[in-house]
Design an enzyme around this catalytic site. Structure first.
Site, PDB file in Angstrom:
ATOM      1  N   LYS A 163      15.447 -28.451  11.126  1.00  0.00           N
ATOM      2  CA  LYS A 163      14.578 -27.433  11.699  1.00  0.00           C
ATOM      3  C   LYS A 163      14.253 -27.794  13.146  1.00  0.00           C
ATOM      4  O   LYS A 163      13.961 -28.939  13.459  1.00  0.00           O
ATOM      5  CB  LYS A 163      13.284 -27.314  10.897  1.00  0.00           C
ATOM      6  CG  LYS A 163      13.409 -26.402   9.682  1.00  0.00           C
ATOM      7  CD  LYS A 163      12.057 -25.935   9.199  1.00  0.00           C
ATOM      8  CE  LYS A 163      12.221 -24.826   8.170  1.00  0.00           C
ATOM      9  NZ  LYS A 163      10.926 -24.289   7.724  1.00  0.00           N
ATOM     10  N   GLU A 175       5.062 -19.643  -7.816  1.00  0.00           N
ATOM     11  CA  GLU A 175       3.784 -18.980  -8.065  1.00  0.00           C
ATOM     12  C   GLU A 175       3.511 -18.792  -9.553  1.00  0.00           C
ATOM     13  O   GLU A 175       2.353 -18.891  -9.999  1.00  0.00           O
ATOM     14  CB  GLU A 175       3.761 -17.625  -7.350  1.00  0.00           C
ATOM     15  CG  GLU A 175       3.788 -17.716  -5.836  1.00  0.00           C
ATOM     16  CD  GLU A 175       5.196 -17.778  -5.253  1.00  0.00           C
ATOM     17  OE1 GLU A 175       5.329 -17.810  -4.018  1.00  0.00           O
ATOM     18  OE2 GLU A 175       6.168 -17.795  -6.056  1.00  0.00           O
ATOM     19  N   ARG A 198       3.893 -12.171  -7.593  1.00  0.00           N
ATOM     20  CA  ARG A 198       4.996 -12.838  -8.282  1.00  0.00           C
ATOM     21  C   ARG A 198       4.539 -13.526  -9.569  1.00  0.00           C
ATOM     22  O   ARG A 198       5.358 -13.935 -10.372  1.00  0.00           O
ATOM     23  CB  ARG A 198       5.645 -13.857  -7.343  1.00  0.00           C
ATOM     24  CG  ARG A 198       5.955 -13.309  -5.970  1.00  0.00           C
ATOM     25  CD  ARG A 198       6.774 -14.255  -5.146  1.00  0.00           C
ATOM     26  NE  ARG A 198       8.153 -14.259  -5.584  1.00  0.00           N
ATOM     27  CZ  ARG A 198       9.093 -15.053  -5.092  1.00  0.00           C
ATOM     28  NH1 ARG A 198       8.793 -15.932  -4.168  1.00  0.00           N
ATOM     29  NH2 ARG A 198      10.326 -14.999  -5.522  1.00  0.00           N
TER      30      ARG A 198
END
Length: 619
Positions: free
Chosen positions: A279, A365, A393
């Protein structure tokens, strides 16, 4: 300098370049990306990390004929630039501009709309099976990050795909050792172990170089490779799922990426390519702090992120983080849970101060909700910090595992209402509507920072599930209380006395409602709770006024205004009710304040709607 990049209007132009031109193109693309995001704000670290991978995928695969599905989608800016949207990148995440995520209506190259994680393998598998059924010669490629691989849905898709041996499906695991927050869990440790097996990959490369001059020996080595691999590196988890696993390889080395993708494109059956990227690649400040540069605002690339201006206002996420630490210090039973959103949900300090009571479960989740239920069963007090859009979710777990058993779980719903530049995929528009219909669940709607703190206290004191919803950013700037006393459960308050019209405000829209009421000479009630409604206050207001106006930053269908109508009907009171809130359509991305004005939910819009309503004629 974007001489090569200026010639690319589509991936077809990219495929006309020579291999030698791809490295300079990637350099130009990275520099354009850096300076473009610096002018607009947006996701940066993740996009800097996918430049070479994006170039290689569009170079090798015949997109859009071959389907390319990006997971989450916040790493698709290079993809957007290479697929004809470079000249519109200055409109990124702005009203009417380019979305920060893939959108099917925006480009034929955006084959699947994404912004929530872990959907790419399922979608790409569906496309691959469709191609097979239709007799079409095309591939489907899913690009998924290591953070997104922690979600159960990704493994459900792998489980399904592994037995479909004729599908042309390639899963590319973009392993950058983090999602938004630092990596967590057993899968991350497993990927690290695969990385530690790089000596095998290095040895294989040396063997290819030695045997490359003797093709018959190279073929013999290829035939022996699977047996040799079993002796050097144990068979991988992904191979157990039925995939042909290759990797890990350097995701920034085009000389490795492109030949590997070309080889995999010739194969049938489920393929799995493990690439390692970094990243922030190519911009040292983002490499050093990828979290800070995950989603920056505007900045000068030569200087880096500016020092945030000092502000006396806390964001609602910061208010929650402060409350969490205060309550944890007061009650040892408190346990804090986040599905991979430590920074966004304001839990960094809690993690530092109470590490043994902090649980980042990864992008999971569903698990987070049921994990909280299990903790509550044993007498602990779980607080699940979760964005409103991500609670969607875990809806089955919310109903079946928490509400049905009436367990005292606190849901701290961040990013409720309009979220602005992230757009409809992240909007917290539906929580009131989908929570209000669930038995045992209560919904608190604080109007400002002080009420957020106090209503979290109230929620924590209850013996049943309670959701406290609050928006992104800061509110009115009210000072936090000095103790952990809550507000009365299920009770609102009258904030202004007026005539004829009563405005019933839910949440932070109390403040524009108060401004509108000054010009309308209307009564204003701070309702505080969408469930249970303060029926006593509601009936008083209905009896004392000619008409009622409900104001909320959630979906009108089934929302707090609907609750008011239902309550009046049950009481046998007939009063005109004007409901103001989010209409029955997805709200596009853009500046949050502009969107609220367009939706008529600022002070001027509320006033105009009331004056235009026939029941309030003469105001």
């Amino acid at each position: 300098m974007t001489g090569l990049l200026d010639t690319i209007q589509s991936p077809a132009d990219l495929r006309r370049l020579t291999r030698a031109q791809l490295r300079p193109l990637a350099d130009e693309l990275r520099q354009f990306l850096l300076h473009s995001v610096a002018q607009t704000g947006g996701h940066l670290s993740s996009n800097l990390g996918t430049v070479e991978l994006t170039v290689a995928l569009h170079y090798v695969f015949n997109t859009p004929q071959d389907r390319l599905v990006w997971d989450v989608g916040h790493q698709t800016y290079p993809h957007k630039i290479l697929t004809g949207r470079r000249e519109r990148m200055h409109t990124l995440r702005q009203l009417g501009g380019v979305s920060g995520f893939p959108v099917r209506t925006e480009s034929e190259y955006d084959t699947f709309g994404t912004a929530h994680s872990s959907t790419s393998i399922s979608a790409a598998l569906g496309m691959a099976v469709a191609a097979q059924q239709q007799g079409a010669d095309r591939h489907a490629v899913a690009v998924i990050g290591d953070g997104a691989m922690t979600a159960g849905m990704a493994f459900e898709a792998l489980n399904n795909a592994g037995v479909l041996e004729q599908t042309r499906l390639l899963v590319v695991l973009n392993d950058n050792d983090m999602s938004i927050s630092p990596p967590v869990g057993a899968l991350n440790r497993y990927l690290a172990q695969l990385m530690s097996g790089r000596f095998y990959s290095a040895a294989k490369q040396v063997g290819k170089q030695v045997l490359g001059v003797a093709p018959p020996l190279l073929e013999l080595a290829r035939r022996l490779e699977e047996g040799a691999k079993g002796m050097v590196v144990p068979i991988t988890l992904f191979e157990k799922f039925g995939f042909n696993y290759i990797g890990p390889i350097d995701g920034h080395d085009l000389d490795v990426l492109i030949p590997m993708l070309e080889n995999l494109r010739r194969l049938k059956g489920p393929q799995f390519l493990h690439v390692v990227t970094r990243k922030g690649q190519g911009y040292k400040l983002a490499e050093a702090d990828p979290i800070a540069y995950h989603g920056p605002g505007k900045f000068d690339p030569a200087v880096g992120l500016p020092t945030p201006p000092s502000s006396s206002k806390l964001t609602f996420s910061q208010v929650f983080g402060r409350w969490l630490c205060d309550m944890a210090a007061h009650d040892e039973r408190l346990v804090g849970i986040t599905p991979a959103m430590r920074e966004g949900s304001g839990m960094v300090e809690f993690h530092q101060r109470f590490p043994e009571r902090y649980h980042d479960v990864g992008i999971a989740e569903q698990h987070a909700a049921t994990f909280a239920a299990g903790l509550a069963c044993e007498g602990l007090k779980p607080v699940l910090a979760i964005y409103s859009t991500f609670l969607q979710r875990a809806y089955d777990q919310l109903i079946h595992d928490v509400a049905l058993q009436n367990l005292p779980v606190v849901f701290a719903l961040d990013r409720a209402g309009i979220v602005g530049a992230d757009g409809p995929t992240h909007a917290g528009a539906y929580d009131i509507a989908f929570l209000r219909c669930i038995p045992n669940v209560s919904i608190a709607c604080p109007a400002d920072e002080a009420e957020c703190y106090q209503l979290l206290c109230t929620a924590y004191q209850q013996a049943h599930p309670v959701a406290v919803r609050y928006p992104r950013g800061s509110g009115a700037g009210t000072a936090l209380p000095s103790d952990l006393q809550g507000l009365p459960f299920g009770r609102g308050e009258r904030r202004r006395q007026g005539k004829r019209v009563a405005l019933l405000a839910f949440g932070t829209l109390l403040y524009p409602a108060l401004q509108a009421a000054e010009r309308l000479d209307a009564t204003v009630a701070n309702m505080r709770w969408a469930k249970p409604l303060d029926r006593e206050l509601l009936l008083e207001l209905a009896q004392q006024h000619d008409c009622l106006v409900t104001v909320e930053d959630g979906a009108l269908n089934g929302g707090a205004g609907s609750a008011v109508l239902e309550a009046l009907h049950e009481a046998g009171l007939l009063r005109p009710v004007l409901r103001l809130g989010l209409p029955d359509r997805f709200i596009e991305h853009g500046d949050a304040a502009k969107l609220m004005a367009l939706l008529g939910l600022d002070a001027a819009g509320i006033e105009a709607s009331v004056r235009a309503w026939p029941a309030c004629s003469g105001l």
